[in-house]
Design an enzyme around this catalytic site. Structure first.
Site, mmCIF file in Angstrom:
data_model
loop_
_atom_site.group_PDB
_atom_site.id
_atom_site.type_symbol
_atom_site.label_atom_id
_atom_site.label_comp_id
_atom_site.label_asym_id
_atom_site.label_seq_id
_atom_site.Cartn_x
_atom_site.Cartn_y
_atom_site.Cartn_z
ATOM 1 N N GLU A 208 -4.491 -0.120 3.757
ATOM 2 C CA GLU A 208 -4.933 0.940 2.737
ATOM 3 C C GLU A 208 -5.104 2.123 3.664
ATOM 4 O O GLU A 208 -4.912 3.151 3.017
ATOM 5 C CB GLU A 208 -6.122 0.212 1.832
ATOM 6 C CG GLU A 208 -5.670 -0.498 0.764
ATOM 7 C CD GLU A 208 -5.086 0.157 -0.531
ATOM 8 O OE1 GLU A 208 -4.689 1.381 -0.192
ATOM 9 O OE2 GLU A 208 -4.661 -0.661 -1.374
ATOM 10 N N SER A 227 -0.772 8.401 0.155
ATOM 11 C CA SER A 227 -0.562 8.517 -1.332
ATOM 12 C C SER A 227 -1.701 9.890 -1.597
ATOM 13 O O SER A 227 -2.024 10.177 -2.965
ATOM 14 C CB SER A 227 -0.735 7.647 -2.196
ATOM 15 O OG SER A 227 -2.448 7.022 -2.130
#
Length: 295
Positions: A208, A227
């Site tokens: 992550e 992202s």
């Protein structure tokens, strides 16, 4: 419940069979009745999904497609500068559409021939053992909604941009996909909630929010960084620490702000040797020893 749970707006099924997503007052879409209705409808697709059947298509609006197109264009520029080579290669192989939101079934069709992974729809929070466990079988739970159009470069929860641009591009690379599978196997192997939380925190600080030294520069491979339009510009200025299993598995983090502590792998091989081997062999006893070493 672990901190990841705070990411998701609660989803409640009503007596009439409808689904309601309970957005907080601080959510950008809270006062937008059209957006809230869209969220309820899209969440209902996941609630009604039956494994083994095609993922129901979300009927996105032109406005939602425009948000995807804008964020995709801007992130691609940043990825060229900040993303690892393995991630960029996976993105090229996957070939996600740039001007419209792909359906999860479409993402699965693109992804499966590359690394065997497929997507599963999620209305919101998926229990940690279920979320991580299915990674071992080559499945990834994903939301289908997209962030509110008023703040296209911000989302208070994982939306389809995070789940697909962040994770699917990584899952298209065979070496990253292998790490996801190992994390899933570890989640299934451990017994206690404490051990599962340790496994999930190592995932958090690697797949992550992981960073890596590459060609003399610090690059990102974590989906949370890649992202995020803002965070991708800030990660090099954070507290960058050496890859350390005991520290990663016990370090507290705040999901409501940019991650100010990151752990650096010296190479992809280093990540595989340290984190991959950990997920491949860990059990409750070995994790307890690692946690004790961090005290």
């Amino acid at each position: 419940m672990f901190e990841e749970a705070q990411y998701f707006a609660p989803v409640a099924a009503q007596e009439d069979g409808s689904v309601v997503v309970e957005l907080s007052e601080s959510h950008p879409g809270f006062a937008d009745p059209v957006y809230r209705a869209r969220r309820n409808t899209i969440a209902g697709l996941a609630v009604d999904y039956r494994p083994g059947t095609p993922i129901p298509a979300a009927e996105y609006t032109d406005q939602e497609h425009a948000v995807w197109a804008l964020v995709t264009r801007e992130l691609a520029i940043k990825h060229a500068k900040y993303a690892t080579a393995e991630y960029l290669d996976g993105a090229d192989r996957l070939g996600l559409p740039g001007e419209r939101i792909p359906q999860l079934e479409e993402v699965s069709r693109l992804l499966e021939p590359l690394t065997g992974f497929r997507y599963l729809p999620a209305a919101g929070l998926v229990p940690l053992r279920d979320f991580y466990g299915v990674l071992a079988d080559g499945y990834f739970h994903s939301t289908q909604y997209i962030r509110h159009h008023s703040v296209p470069f911000y989302t208070p929860e994982p939306d389809v941009i995070h789940e697909v641009i962040g994770h699917a591009n990584a899952l298209a690379g065979s070496r990253y996909a292998a790490l996801y599978r190992l994390a899933g196997q570890a989640a299934r192997r451990v017994q206690s909630d404490e051990a599962l939380e340790f496994v999930s925190k190592v995932f958090w600080f690697t797949l992550e929010f992981g960073v890596m030294q590459e060609s003399g520069e610090l690059k990102a491979y974590g989906a949370g960084i890649l992202s995020s339009y803002g965070e991708i510009e800030e990660f090099r200025g954070m507290d960058i620490r050496p890859l350390d299993l005991s520290a990663m598995g016990t370090t507290h983090y705040d999901i409501t702000k940019y991650q100010d502590v990151l752990f650096r792998a010296e190479s992809l091989q280093h990540l595989e040797d340290v984190v991959g081997d950990f997920w491949d062999t860990c059990d409750d006893d070995s994790i307890a020893k690692l946690a004790a070493a961090a005290v």
